[in-house]
Design a protein around this motif. Sequence first.
Motif, mmCIF file in Angstrom:
data_model
loop_
_atom_site.group_PDB
_atom_site.id
_atom_site.type_symbol
_atom_site.label_atom_id
_atom_site.label_comp_id
_atom_site.label_asym_id
_atom_site.label_seq_id
_atom_site.Cartn_x
_atom_site.Cartn_y
_atom_site.Cartn_z
ATOM 1 N N GLY A 113 0.842 -1.165 -0.078
ATOM 2 C CA GLY A 113 -0.054 0.059 0.092
ATOM 3 C C GLY A 113 0.906 1.327 0.029
ATOM 4 N N ARG A 117 1.833 3.401 -7.202
ATOM 5 C CA ARG A 117 0.610 2.332 -7.773
ATOM 6 C C ARG A 117 1.219 1.454 -9.183
ATOM 7 N NH1 ARG A 117 -4.438 3.327 -5.739
ATOM 8 N NH2 ARG A 117 -4.816 5.494 -4.873
ATOM 9 N N ARG A 120 2.980 -1.722 -7.484
ATOM 10 C CA ARG A 120 2.017 -2.449 -6.673
ATOM 11 C C ARG A 120 1.878 -3.904 -7.655
ATOM 12 N NH1 ARG A 120 -2.290 1.648 -4.130
ATOM 13 N NH2 ARG A 120 -0.541 2.720 -3.146
ATOM 14 N N ASP A 123 -3.641 -5.019 -5.644
ATOM 15 C CA ASP A 123 -4.230 -4.069 -5.174
ATOM 16 C C ASP A 123 -4.410 -4.183 -3.716
ATOM 17 O OD1 ASP A 123 -6.324 -2.142 -4.170
ATOM 18 O OD2 ASP A 123 -8.040 -2.742 -5.620
#
Length: 133
Positions: A113, A117, A120, A123
């Motif tokens: 987290g 983004r 990653r 999710d």
Amino acid sequence: MDGTRLQDTARQRALELPGSEQVYPFGPEHEVFKVRGRVFLLMTELEAGPVVTLKAAPIDAEALRESHPGIGPGYHMNKRHWITLYPDVPDAAGADADLVHELVTESYRLVVGKLPRADRPIDPAAFGVRPSR
């Protein structure tokens, strides 16, 4: 749960997680798991036996330490953001395989987290979350 089983359970779960890598940056006695270069699990052996250290949200870390005698502040880590699981603590509620699995997954999600983004592998808001019944 004895120390060997504790570490085996944590290791098995960590290796299942997307993008996870097992490294030994501090020598062979310190097993470390990272995702995209960031640590989410450490394992070593102390006088108490084999231990597992994981990232945790501060509020969760506090609650876990209060409710499980076998969970303490992160060994050689930020005590607010890390917890250490100890084996066979007398009168402990017991760190069973499901709890270890859940704590490793949550540690991984917390670290992912904080990644950009684009980096990653999952999710973090949806990964490992059990659907409501």
